[in-house]
Design an enzyme around this catalytic site. Structure first.
Site, PDB file in Angstrom:
ATOM      1  N   GLY A  89       7.399  71.015  -5.464  1.00 43.40           N
ATOM      2  CA  GLY A  89       8.659  70.327  -5.096  1.00 43.40           C
ATOM      3  C   GLY A  89       8.591  69.008  -5.546  1.00 43.40           C
ATOM      4  O   GLY A  89       9.655  68.319  -5.661  1.00 43.40           O
ATOM      5  N   ASN A  90       7.503  68.351  -6.311  1.00 39.92           N
ATOM      6  CA  ASN A  90       7.724  66.946  -6.856  1.00 39.92           C
ATOM      7  C   ASN A  90       7.981  67.277  -8.324  1.00 39.92           C
ATOM      8  O   ASN A  90       7.128  67.433  -9.062  1.00 39.92           O
ATOM      9  CB  ASN A  90       6.404  66.342  -6.581  1.00 39.92           C
ATOM     10  CG  ASN A  90       6.280  64.869  -6.891  1.00 39.92           C
ATOM     11  OD1 ASN A  90       7.093  64.597  -7.864  1.00 39.92           O
ATOM     12  ND2 ASN A  90       5.498  64.221  -6.343  1.00 39.92           N
ATOM     13  N   ALA A 108       8.877  64.836 -10.300  1.00 40.40           N
ATOM     14  CA  ALA A 108       8.335  64.022 -11.331  1.00 40.40           C
ATOM     15  C   ALA A 108       6.921  64.308 -11.921  1.00 40.40           C
ATOM     16  O   ALA A 108       6.607  64.050 -12.570  1.00 40.40           O
ATOM     17  CB  ALA A 108       8.591  62.590 -10.785  1.00 40.40           C
ATOM     18  N   HIS A 137      -4.794  68.170  -3.058  1.00 42.37           N
ATOM     19  CA  HIS A 137      -5.313  66.937  -3.492  1.00 42.37           C
ATOM     20  C   HIS A 137      -4.723  65.908  -2.570  1.00 42.37           C
ATOM     21  O   HIS A 137      -5.554  64.958  -2.324  1.00 42.37           O
ATOM     22  CB  HIS A 137      -4.553  66.527  -4.906  1.00 42.37           C
ATOM     23  CG  HIS A 137      -3.054  66.642  -4.888  1.00 42.37           C
ATOM     24  ND1 HIS A 137      -2.102  67.646  -4.927  1.00 42.37           N
ATOM     25  CD2 HIS A 137      -2.290  65.407  -4.839  1.00 42.37           C
ATOM     26  CE1 HIS A 137      -0.865  66.968  -4.784  1.00 42.37           C
ATOM     27  NE2 HIS A 137      -1.046  65.859  -4.999  1.00 42.37           N
ATOM     28  N   GLU A 153       3.657  65.225   7.127  1.00 31.44           N
ATOM     29  CA  GLU A 153       3.592  64.489   5.858  1.00 31.44           C
ATOM     30  C   GLU A 153       3.849  62.710   6.298  1.00 31.44           C
ATOM     31  O   GLU A 153       3.864  62.036   5.374  1.00 31.44           O
ATOM     32  CB  GLU A 153       4.663  65.001   5.032  1.00 31.44           C
ATOM     33  CG  GLU A 153       4.357  66.401   4.703  1.00 31.44           C
ATOM     34  CD  GLU A 153       3.551  66.552   3.318  1.00 31.44           C
ATOM     35  OE1 GLU A 153       3.469  65.796   2.596  1.00 31.44           O
ATOM     36  OE2 GLU A 153       2.611  67.406   3.423  1.00 31.44           O
ATOM     37  N   HIS A 175      10.276  65.000   0.578  1.00 30.62           N
ATOM     38  CA  HIS A 175      10.158  64.304   1.800  1.00 30.62           C
ATOM     39  C   HIS A 175      11.663  63.711   2.184  1.00 30.62           C
ATOM     40  O   HIS A 175      12.427  63.571   1.053  1.00 30.62           O
ATOM     41  CB  HIS A 175       9.099  62.981   1.508  1.00 30.62           C
ATOM     42  CG  HIS A 175       7.851  63.683   1.493  1.00 30.62           C
ATOM     43  ND1 HIS A 175       6.898  62.975   0.613  1.00 30.62           N
ATOM     44  CD2 HIS A 175       7.064  64.507   2.222  1.00 30.62           C
ATOM     45  CE1 HIS A 175       5.692  63.525   0.697  1.00 30.62           C
ATOM     46  NE2 HIS A 175       5.894  64.506   1.639  1.00 30.62           N
ATOM     47  N   CYS A 235       7.623  54.867  -1.223  1.00 34.62           N
ATOM     48  CA  CYS A 235       6.530  55.568  -1.070  1.00 34.62           C
ATOM     49  C   CYS A 235       5.291  55.045  -0.863  1.00 34.62           C
ATOM     50  O   CYS A 235       4.233  55.362  -0.546  1.00 34.62           O
ATOM     51  CB  CYS A 235       6.252  56.527  -2.211  1.00 34.62           C
ATOM     52  SG  CYS A 235       7.087  58.149  -2.201  1.00 34.62           S
TER      53      CYS A 235
END
Length: 468
Positions: A33-34, A36, A146, A183, A259, A383
């Site tokens: 979903g990230n 970038a 990770h 999260e 998020h 973040c």
């Protein structure tokens, strides 16, 4: 020269604890979903530049008068993780084996994702908790391998800094089960009339195992569980009348909002959101207004529509992953990624917000910071920091490295001495680089006042296990 702690000011203030980027920062793995991290996967990464960018952002916040502290990096590559996955033996053998047979696992074990401190923990300040202590629960981060290696190191770092149990309670991470996926503060917003006043706690979640038929994202997983958010609210002794749980819009998750802090940001009584932040915005705002009424709090809702800023552009520029901060002279400033300054629609949305009537605007001014190395992996200014509202006594009791110009310069020199300017699979698999990374963390301990702390003991234990 060792730095000294600045004298605490006689106010309850919001401090930022920023994650210091690690020496193995890379773009070799992705998170679900990230967008970038997917877009920039495999591109060259520069750990030295990344750490410098993060430190310069911290310096700007400290110069504005915001209490700013540093969270230490974690040891990488994580040979404990590699051993658990079958890559056993001395460091040279384990690293070479992983590089040859499973480079994606070596990349995961080398991730510097701990730098995004918004995912380190969920924080409840003492004005809101039943025992009037500051509570922190490290996130379990089970969605991605990770990240799932981080909680034990994060807990040690938090227990090193927030060690005084008369002021602080650092909980264990929630059990590592899908129903309790957590999260951290990236899905949590505190709203209050003042930092020292009781607050609303807004928890955003993506899924709830009790409602399996509710609309769900179809492209990317929903990471935060409602059960996890509820457990943390109970753990921290929050008043149920002041807690709001809100489901994220599934379409937003599928658009790359992994998020809540990618689509909404709050500060004191101000809330800046995209219209697709929540699955049921009317119900969420009604709950917020009821909670606000019980606290005599007037909320400033600012919602950007898809016409004003399409959600894909909001995600690409990370406008909502900006920080909103209050300066000692009474200004409220948006600290936004540099990408927002040159994007026409985003800049127009920022200017529109600044030009709202005084009693409606979410911030008074905007500044732009270069955190491009973080942005390419999916993390903007927000973040990189964990927000911690602290009383003067708590700031004095914390074993924190409060950023001063001298400490900033000392950390820049430490980075320049120890960090490479490029990361490849070859450097990740080099046992000499692993030794250098561990030696660098050992040298960092006295700089951050962490010598002989639980975090430092973990670094020593890892060095003994991994290097013999």
């Amino acid at each position: 020269m060792p730095t000294t702690h600045p004298q605490p000011t006689p106010q309850t203030l919001e401090a930022n604890f920023d994650g210091l980027v690690g020496a193995t920062h890379h773009f070799l793995n992705t998170a679900p979903g990230n967008l970038a991290s997917q877009t920039h996967r495999g591109e060259p990464a520069n750990p030295r530049a990344a750490a410098r960018q993060g430190l310069d952002k911290m310096r700007r916040l400290a110069d504005l008068g915001i209490p700013q502290a540093v969270l230490p990096p974690q040891p990488r590559p994580n040979l404990d993780l590699l051993a658990a996955l079958g890559f056993a033996g001395p460091a040279e053998k384990a690293l070479a084996h992983a590089k040859r047979d499973a480079p994606h696992l070596l990349a995961a074990a080398s991730s510097s994702s701990f730098m995004w401190a918004a995912n380190a923990a969920t924080v409840s300040p003492s004005p809101d908790t039943a025992d009037s202590r500051l509570h922190l629960t490290p996130a379990n981060l089970i969605t991605a391998l990770h990240r799932a290696q981080e909680p034990r190191f994060t807990a040690a770092a938090l227990r090193s800094i927030f060690a005084d149990e008369s002021h602080f309670a650092v909980h264990d991470p929630l059990p590592a089960a899908p129903d309790l996926a957590d999260e951290g503060a990236a899905n949590h917003t505190r709203l209050a009339p003042a930092f020292d006043a009781p607050a609303i706690h807004l928890f955003a979640f993506g899924r709830d195992p009790r409602t399996p038929d509710a609309p769900s994202p179809t492209r990317f997983p929903a990471r935060q569980s409602a059960l996890a958010s509820e457990a943390i609210a109970r753990q921290h002794g929050l008043n149920p009348a002041h807690v709001v749980f809100a489901r994220q819009h599934p379409a937003a998750i599928d658009a790359g909002v992994f998020h809540h802090d990618v689509i909404g940001v709050g500060h004191l009584n101000r809330l800046l959101l995209h219209q697709q932040a929540f699955a049921d915005p009317a119900a969420t705002h009604a709950q917020l207004d009821r909670a606000a009424a019980s606290l005599n709090l007037t909320l400033r809702h600012t919602t950007l529509t898809d016409d004003q800023l399409p959600i894909d552009q909001a995600v690409a520029t990370y406008l909502f992953n900006s920080q909103i901060v209050s300066t000692p002279d009474g200004r409220t400033i948006l600290i936004a990624p540099a990408e927002c300054e040159t994007h026409a629609a985003v800049r127009a949305a920022i200017d529109h917000a600044i030009n709202l009537p005084q009693d409606q605007r979410p911030f008074d001014a905007a500044e732009f910071v270069d955190v491009r190395q973080s942005m390419r992996n999916g993390g903007g200014p927000a973040c990189l920091r964990l927000r911690v509202v602290m009383t003067p006594a708590q700031r004095a009791a914390a074993n924190a490295a409060w950023l001063t110009p001298a400490l900033h310069d000392q950390l820049i020199a430490w980075v320049d001495h120890h960090y490479p300017d490029a990361t490849t699979l070859d450097t990740l698999a080099d046992p000499a680089q692993l030794r250098a990374n561990l030696n660098a963390l050992d040298a960092l301990a006295p700089i951050l006042h962490l010598t002989d702390s639980p975090w430092h003991q973990q670094i020593t234990d890892c060095a003994n296990r991994w290097l013999g």
